[in-house]
Design a protein around this motif. Structure first.
Motif, mmCIF file in Angstrom:
data_model
loop_
_atom_site.group_PDB
_atom_site.id
_atom_site.type_symbol
_atom_site.label_atom_id
_atom_site.label_comp_id
_atom_site.label_asym_id
_atom_site.label_seq_id
_atom_site.Cartn_x
_atom_site.Cartn_y
_atom_site.Cartn_z
ATOM 1 N N LYS A 17 136.908 -29.002 56.837
ATOM 2 C CA LYS A 17 136.553 -27.786 56.104
ATOM 3 C C LYS A 17 135.041 -27.549 56.143
ATOM 4 C CE LYS A 17 137.007 -25.568 51.623
ATOM 5 N NZ LYS A 17 137.492 -25.691 50.251
ATOM 6 N N GLN A 18 134.260 -28.604 55.931
ATOM 7 C CA GLN A 18 132.799 -28.483 56.011
ATOM 8 C C GLN A 18 132.381 -28.029 57.405
ATOM 9 O OE1 GLN A 18 132.338 -32.626 54.352
ATOM 10 N NE2 GLN A 18 130.300 -31.782 54.032
ATOM 11 N N TYR A 19 132.956 -28.656 58.416
ATOM 12 C CA TYR A 19 132.607 -28.334 59.794
ATOM 13 C C TYR A 19 132.939 -26.872 60.106
ATOM 14 C CZ TYR A 19 132.479 -28.412 64.858
ATOM 15 O OH TYR A 19 132.192 -28.130 66.169
ATOM 16 N N GLN B 183 131.375 -21.233 61.035
ATOM 17 C CA GLN B 183 131.474 -19.837 60.618
ATOM 18 C C GLN B 183 130.097 -19.280 60.265
ATOM 19 O OE1 GLN B 183 133.832 -19.107 57.114
ATOM 20 N NE2 GLN B 183 134.130 -16.970 57.649
ATOM 21 N N ASN B 184 129.310 -20.051 59.527
ATOM 22 C CA ASN B 184 127.960 -19.610 59.177
ATOM 23 C C ASN B 184 127.095 -19.429 60.414
ATOM 24 O OD1 ASN B 184 128.559 -19.568 56.464
ATOM 25 N ND2 ASN B 184 127.697 -21.580 56.058
ATOM 26 N N MET C 211 124.446 -15.844 64.307
ATOM 27 C CA MET C 211 124.260 -15.361 65.678
ATOM 28 C C MET C 211 124.565 -13.862 65.778
ATOM 29 S SD MET C 211 122.960 -17.822 67.249
ATOM 30 C CE MET C 211 122.951 -17.119 68.879
ATOM 31 N N LYS C 212 125.588 -13.404 65.075
ATOM 32 C CA LYS C 212 125.932 -11.971 65.078
ATOM 33 C C LYS C 212 124.811 -11.160 64.436
ATOM 34 C CE LYS C 212 130.100 -12.089 66.846
ATOM 35 N NZ LYS C 212 130.444 -11.455 68.102
ATOM 36 N N LEU C 213 124.215 -11.683 63.371
ATOM 37 C CA LEU C 213 123.104 -10.980 62.730
ATOM 38 C C LEU C 213 121.893 -10.910 63.663
ATOM 39 C CD1 LEU C 213 123.346 -12.352 59.086
ATOM 40 C CD2 LEU C 213 123.772 -10.003 59.838
ATOM 41 N N LYS C 214 121.611 -12.009 64.359
ATOM 42 C CA LYS C 214 120.497 -12.004 65.320
ATOM 43 C C LYS C 214 120.764 -10.998 66.432
ATOM 44 C CE LYS C 214 117.348 -14.422 65.405
ATOM 45 N NZ LYS C 214 116.003 -14.121 64.927
ATOM 46 N N GLU C 215 122.002 -10.951 66.893
ATOM 47 C CA GLU C 215 122.404 -9.997 67.928
ATOM 48 C C GLU C 215 122.199 -8.563 67.424
ATOM 49 O OE1 GLU C 215 126.664 -9.318 69.824
ATOM 50 O OE2 GLU C 215 126.124 -11.445 69.836
ATOM 51 N N SER C 216 122.573 -8.323 66.167
ATOM 52 C CA SER C 216 122.421 -6.996 65.570
ATOM 53 C C SER C 216 120.951 -6.607 65.447
ATOM 54 C CB SER C 216 123.062 -6.960 64.180
ATOM 55 O OG SER C 216 124.425 -7.214 64.260
ATOM 56 N N GLU C 217 120.128 -7.558 65.034
ATOM 57 C CA GLU C 217 118.696 -7.286 64.931
ATOM 58 C C GLU C 217 118.110 -6.927 66.285
ATOM 59 O OE1 GLU C 217 116.957 -10.780 63.219
ATOM 60 O OE2 GLU C 217 117.480 -10.198 61.175
#
Length: 92
Positions: A44-46, A51-52, A57-63
């Motif tokens: 679950k931790q992994y 997921q985080n 990475m998606k946020l960096k891609e969006s930026e």
């Protein structure tokens, strides 16, 4: 406070280490000859870490896209697209 244990505890006290990582939802750091050797964590931790990392990475891609494009989307366009992606996502 992080749990730091000798790697021999993994063999000698596996059930205890398993209990620690599942109950605390924190990793256990294992040492070998006094130096950090590995980290043990629950699945679950992994999965949460993965997921985080994917979200980051998606946020960096969006930026990057926002910096290199003049195209902009409205609030409703973004959330409608997200809802559609969630609905079409395969179940685990």
């Amino acid at each position: 406070m992080p749990q730091i244990r000798p790697v021999s505890d993994l063999r000698n006290n596996f059930a205890e280490i398993s209990k620690i990582v599942h109950e605390s939802q924190e990793p256990v750091f294992l040492t070998k000859n006094g130096y950090g050797d590995m980290v043990v964590m629950s699945i679950k931790q992994y999965e949460n870490i993965q997921q985080n990392q994917e979200i980051f990475m998606k946020l960096k891609e969006s930026e990057h896209e926002a910096d290199t494009s003049n195209e902009r989307y409205s609030h409703s366009e973004v959330f409608n697209n997200l809802r559609m992606q969630i609905r079409n996502r395969p179940n685990k």
